[in-house]
Design a protein around this motif. Structure first.
Motif, PDB file in Angstrom:
ATOM      1  N   VAL A   1       0.842  -1.205   0.000  1.00  0.00           N
ATOM      2  CA  VAL A   1       0.000   0.000   0.000  1.00  0.00           C
ATOM      3  C   VAL A   1       0.875   1.253   0.000  1.00  0.00           C
ATOM      4  O   VAL A   1       0.575   2.224  -0.708  1.00  0.00           O
ATOM      5  CB  VAL A   1      -0.993  -0.004   1.182  1.00  0.00           C
ATOM      6  CG1 VAL A   1      -1.681   1.342   1.331  1.00  0.00           C
ATOM      7  CG2 VAL A   1      -2.025  -1.107   0.987  1.00  0.00           C
ATOM      8  N   GLU A   2       1.973   1.240   0.761  1.00  0.00           N
ATOM      9  CA  GLU A   2       2.881   2.400   0.773  1.00  0.00           C
ATOM     10  C   GLU A   2       3.483   2.634  -0.616  1.00  0.00           C
ATOM     11  O   GLU A   2       3.606   3.780  -1.047  1.00  0.00           O
ATOM     12  CB  GLU A   2       3.991   2.204   1.814  1.00  0.00           C
ATOM     13  CG  GLU A   2       3.512   2.392   3.235  1.00  0.00           C
ATOM     14  CD  GLU A   2       4.598   2.114   4.268  1.00  0.00           C
ATOM     15  OE1 GLU A   2       5.803   2.091   3.925  1.00  0.00           O
ATOM     16  OE2 GLU A   2       4.223   1.907   5.443  1.00  0.00           O
TER      17      GLU A   2
ATOM     18  N   THR B   1       0.777   4.161  -2.725  1.00  0.00           N
ATOM     19  CA  THR B   1       0.551   5.543  -2.297  1.00  0.00           C
ATOM     20  C   THR B   1       1.622   6.458  -2.862  1.00  0.00           C
ATOM     21  O   THR B   1       1.312   7.533  -3.393  1.00  0.00           O
ATOM     22  CB  THR B   1       0.521   5.623  -0.749  1.00  0.00           C
ATOM     23  OG1 THR B   1      -0.547   4.798  -0.279  1.00  0.00           O
ATOM     24  CG2 THR B   1       0.327   7.049  -0.280  1.00  0.00           C
TER      25      THR B   1
ATOM     26  N   THR C   1       0.411   9.308  -5.423  1.00  0.00           N
ATOM     27  CA  THR C   1       0.527  10.707  -4.993  1.00  0.00           C
ATOM     28  C   THR C   1       1.547  11.429  -5.874  1.00  0.00           C
ATOM     29  O   THR C   1       1.399  12.620  -6.132  1.00  0.00           O
ATOM     30  CB  THR C   1       0.886  10.828  -3.496  1.00  0.00           C
ATOM     31  OG1 THR C   1       2.086  10.106  -3.230  1.00  0.00           O
ATOM     32  CG2 THR C   1      -0.244  10.327  -2.620  1.00  0.00           C
TER      33      THR C   1
ATOM     34  N   ARG D   1      -4.642  12.235  -4.529  1.00  0.00           N
ATOM     35  CA  ARG D   1      -4.579  12.381  -3.077  1.00  0.00           C
ATOM     36  C   ARG D   1      -5.333  11.207  -2.460  1.00  0.00           C
ATOM     37  O   ARG D   1      -6.323  10.728  -3.003  1.00  0.00           O
ATOM     38  CB  ARG D   1      -5.120  13.717  -2.600  1.00  0.00           C
ATOM     39  CG  ARG D   1      -6.580  13.936  -2.794  1.00  0.00           C
ATOM     40  CD  ARG D   1      -6.984  15.335  -2.281  1.00  0.00           C
ATOM     41  NE  ARG D   1      -8.311  15.656  -2.712  1.00  0.00           N
ATOM     42  CZ  ARG D   1      -9.422  15.312  -2.049  1.00  0.00           C
ATOM     43  NH1 ARG D   1      -9.333  14.667  -0.924  1.00  0.00           N
ATOM     44  NH2 ARG D   1     -10.606  15.628  -2.517  1.00  0.00           N
ATOM     45  N   GLN D   2      -4.807  10.758  -1.327  1.00  0.00           N
ATOM     46  CA  GLN D   2      -5.410   9.616  -0.645  1.00  0.00           C
ATOM     47  C   GLN D   2      -6.700  10.064   0.036  1.00  0.00           C
ATOM     48  O   GLN D   2      -6.755  11.128   0.640  1.00  0.00           O
ATOM     49  CB  GLN D   2      -4.429   9.048   0.374  1.00  0.00           C
ATOM     50  CG  GLN D   2      -4.759   7.672   0.839  1.00  0.00           C
ATOM     51  CD  GLN D   2      -3.607   7.030   1.607  1.00  0.00           C
ATOM     52  OE1 GLN D   2      -2.624   7.675   1.942  1.00  0.00           O
ATOM     53  NE2 GLN D   2      -3.739   5.748   1.870  1.00  0.00           N
TER      54      GLN D   2
ATOM     55  N   ALA E   1     -11.145   4.926   2.113  1.00  0.00           N
ATOM     56  CA  ALA E   1     -11.514   3.809   1.238  1.00  0.00           C
ATOM     57  C   ALA E   1     -12.882   3.279   1.614  1.00  0.00           C
ATOM     58  O   ALA E   1     -13.316   3.400   2.757  1.00  0.00           O
ATOM     59  CB  ALA E   1     -10.482   2.690   1.360  1.00  0.00           C
TER      60      ALA E   1
ATOM     61  N   THR F   1      -7.111   1.150   0.387  1.00  0.00           N
ATOM     62  CA  THR F   1      -7.118   2.602   0.403  1.00  0.00           C
ATOM     63  C   THR F   1      -7.654   3.089  -0.942  1.00  0.00           C
ATOM     64  O   THR F   1      -7.815   2.307  -1.878  1.00  0.00           O
ATOM     65  CB  THR F   1      -5.715   3.175   0.707  1.00  0.00           C
ATOM     66  OG1 THR F   1      -5.820   4.581   0.943  1.00  0.00           O
ATOM     67  CG2 THR F   1      -4.741   2.915  -0.427  1.00  0.00           C
TER      68      THR F   1
ATOM     69  N   PHE G   1      -7.877   6.650  -3.842  1.00  0.00           N
ATOM     70  CA  PHE G   1      -7.208   7.862  -4.316  1.00  0.00           C
ATOM     71  C   PHE G   1      -8.113   8.622  -5.262  1.00  0.00           C
ATOM     72  O   PHE G   1      -8.908   8.017  -5.995  1.00  0.00           O
ATOM     73  CB  PHE G   1      -5.905   7.487  -5.039  1.00  0.00           C
ATOM     74  CG  PHE G   1      -4.914   6.835  -4.137  1.00  0.00           C
ATOM     75  CD1 PHE G   1      -3.989   7.590  -3.444  1.00  0.00           C
ATOM     76  CD2 PHE G   1      -4.931   5.465  -3.957  1.00  0.00           C
ATOM     77  CE1 PHE G   1      -3.087   6.984  -2.580  1.00  0.00           C
ATOM     78  CE2 PHE G   1      -4.038   4.846  -3.100  1.00  0.00           C
ATOM     79  CZ  PHE G   1      -3.113   5.611  -2.405  1.00  0.00           C
TER      80      PHE G   1
ATOM     81  N   SER H   1     -10.585   8.312 -10.067  1.00  0.00           N
ATOM     82  CA  SER H   1     -10.520   7.636  -8.771  1.00  0.00           C
ATOM     83  C   SER H   1      -9.999   6.220  -8.937  1.00  0.00           C
ATOM     84  O   SER H   1     -10.281   5.552  -9.923  1.00  0.00           O
ATOM     85  CB  SER H   1     -11.893   7.620  -8.105  1.00  0.00           C
ATOM     86  OG  SER H   1     -12.816   6.919  -8.912  1.00  0.00           O
TER      87      SER H   1
END
Length: 189
Positions: free
Chosen positions: A123-124, A127, A131, A136-137, A140, A150, A152, A166
């Motif tokens: 997930v990181e 992200t 990003t 932008r996060q 979810a 998550t 975005f 999205s």
């Protein structure tokens, strides 16, 4: 316990294959139309025209296994290090019939990956990638059994007005690897 681990691994692999096939839109292209009655359909395999073995299914042209599908914006989500691309799809979103003005062309995308990294790290990675692309996060939707999830959002302007893109990132930990799905709607490249 070794038997339980084997069963979990087999179930997870079956789920991954099912996810890839569902995303890829498996079909032969010769199925009866959705309006066909039950008597028009048969559970029996169909023989090839030559009388040979049953025809194997083909994948929907909007999908690909092991690579980016045609029309998928590869620069939007490059494959992270330590990840394997399982399947992807890219399908144009039809304009609403009641639209008075021509809108921005959009594409519905799905990308399925496998990784040996922990779910939080997957997930990181997503992200950081998204990003970096101007998303932008956001909160979810319910995770429905996923290990991590998550979402975005990217809002931009076009000649037709505001464009909202999205994506949802979901990760399932099967014990040996993480299966990630990135799906949503983005501008057509």
């Amino acid at each position: 316990m070794p038997h339980l681990a084997s069963v979990r691994r087999t179930a997870a692999l079956a789920a991954a294959v099912g996810l890839a096939l569902a995303t890829a839109g498996c079909g032969t292209g010769t199925e009866p139309p959705a309006s066909a009655t039950t008597s028009d359909r048969t559970a029996e395999p169909r023989a090839a025209a030559s009388g040979g073995p049953t025809e194997l299914p083909t994948f929907d042209p909007a999908s690909a296994v092991g690579t980016y599908a045609q029309g998928f914006p590869a620069d939007l989500f490059p494959i992270p290090q330590d990840a394997t691309l399982l399947a992807s799809s890219a399908r144009p979103v039809p304009a609403p019939e009641d639209a008075k003005a021509k809108g921005t062309p959009m594409t519905q995308v799905t990308l399925n990956l496998a990784s040996s990294l922990p779910a939080k790290d997957v997930v990181e990675q997503a992200t950081k990638i998204l990003t970096g692309q101007g998303f932008r996060q956001i909160p979810a939707p319910e995770s429905s059994g996923l290990t991590e999830q998550t979402a975005f959002l990217r809002i931009s302007q076009s000649k037709a007005g505001e464009v909202q893109e999205s994506l949802v990132v979901g990760v399932l930990d099967d014990g040996d690897r993480r299966l990630a799905s990135i799906s949503g709607t983005v501008r057509t490249p």
